[in-house]
Design a protein around this motif. Sequence first.
Motif, PDB file in Angstrom:
ATOM      1  N   ALA A 112      -3.041  -1.195   7.032  1.00 47.19           N
ATOM      2  CA  ALA A 112      -3.985  -1.584   8.082  1.00 47.19           C
ATOM      3  C   ALA A 112      -5.334  -1.841   7.598  1.00 47.19           C
ATOM      4  O   ALA A 112      -6.215  -2.768   7.980  1.00 47.19           O
ATOM      5  CB  ALA A 112      -4.162  -0.739   9.301  1.00 47.19           C
ATOM      6  N   SER A 113      -6.104  -1.149   6.513  1.00 43.56           N
ATOM      7  CA  SER A 113      -7.191  -1.239   6.277  1.00 43.56           C
ATOM      8  C   SER A 113      -7.591  -2.068   4.763  1.00 43.56           C
ATOM      9  O   SER A 113      -8.410  -2.116   4.395  1.00 43.56           O
ATOM     10  CB  SER A 113      -7.922   0.194   6.066  1.00 43.56           C
ATOM     11  N   GLU A 114      -6.201  -2.854   4.496  1.00 44.70           N
ATOM     12  CA  GLU A 114      -5.978  -3.783   3.445  1.00 44.70           C
ATOM     13  C   GLU A 114      -6.418  -3.027   2.035  1.00 44.70           C
ATOM     14  O   GLU A 114      -7.334  -3.540   1.226  1.00 44.70           O
ATOM     15  CB  GLU A 114      -7.008  -5.027   3.684  1.00 44.70           C
ATOM     16  N   THR A 115      -6.234  -1.801   2.029  1.00 40.77           N
ATOM     17  CA  THR A 115      -6.301  -1.206   0.512  1.00 40.77           C
ATOM     18  C   THR A 115      -5.030  -1.191  -0.088  1.00 40.77           C
ATOM     19  O   THR A 115      -4.058  -0.105   0.097  1.00 40.77           O
ATOM     20  CB  THR A 115      -6.780   0.419   0.889  1.00 40.77           C
ATOM     21  N   SER A 168       0.919  -1.075  -0.108  1.00 39.55           N
ATOM     22  CA  SER A 168       0.005  -0.002   0.124  1.00 39.55           C
ATOM     23  C   SER A 168       1.013   1.301   0.065  1.00 39.55           C
ATOM     24  O   SER A 168       1.889   0.993  -0.120  1.00 39.55           O
ATOM     25  CB  SER A 168      -0.911   0.161   1.129  1.00 39.55           C
ATOM     26  N   GLU A 196       0.583   3.428   6.159  1.00 35.85           N
ATOM     27  CA  GLU A 196       0.348   2.576   7.036  1.00 35.85           C
ATOM     28  C   GLU A 196      -0.999   2.507   7.142  1.00 35.85           C
ATOM     29  O   GLU A 196      -1.642   1.214   7.197  1.00 35.85           O
ATOM     30  CB  GLU A 196       0.882   3.100   8.324  1.00 35.85           C
ATOM     31  N   ASP A 197      -1.692   3.569   7.067  1.00 38.71           N
ATOM     32  CA  ASP A 197      -3.372   3.422   7.227  1.00 38.71           C
ATOM     33  C   ASP A 197      -3.932   2.510   6.116  1.00 38.71           C
ATOM     34  O   ASP A 197      -4.782   1.648   6.379  1.00 38.71           O
ATOM     35  CB  ASP A 197      -4.014   4.659   7.112  1.00 38.71           C
ATOM     36  N   GLU A 198      -3.646   2.796   4.851  1.00 41.97           N
ATOM     37  CA  GLU A 198      -3.899   1.721   3.858  1.00 41.97           C
ATOM     38  C   GLU A 198      -3.694   0.347   3.913  1.00 41.97           C
ATOM     39  O   GLU A 198      -4.454  -0.526   3.694  1.00 41.97           O
ATOM     40  CB  GLU A 198      -3.498   2.303   2.471  1.00 41.97           C
TER      41      GLU A 198
END
Length: 103
Positions: A13-16, A6, A9-11
């Motif tokens: 963690a959200s599996e984006t 990704s 880190e946010d993407e």
Amino acid sequence: CKAVFSQSEDELASETFIFASDLSKSCVLAIDGRLIQVELRNKQTVNPTSQFYKFEGNGYMIDLEIRQTEQVGHDLQKARGQLKVFSQSGFRDIFYIMGEIKC
């Protein structure tokens, strides 16, 4: 192996994911709202932490460079690197990526 990447880190963690691969045969690239499958053409390992992969197919050439890896579990590594995407019409984009490699 399974590798997913990704842009943040946010993407992650959200599996984006923007890129996923088995690192041995092919990859899937998410670009312009589409999923594109591309075959592995070449793999090089410069040292234990730097790995280079070239994928080509469906009108795209993709260079994956894994620059840093950190072992965080028995079969899990965190990774950082760069993804270069080229289309038949020329240069496409560069992404700085982070991800997980599970083998």
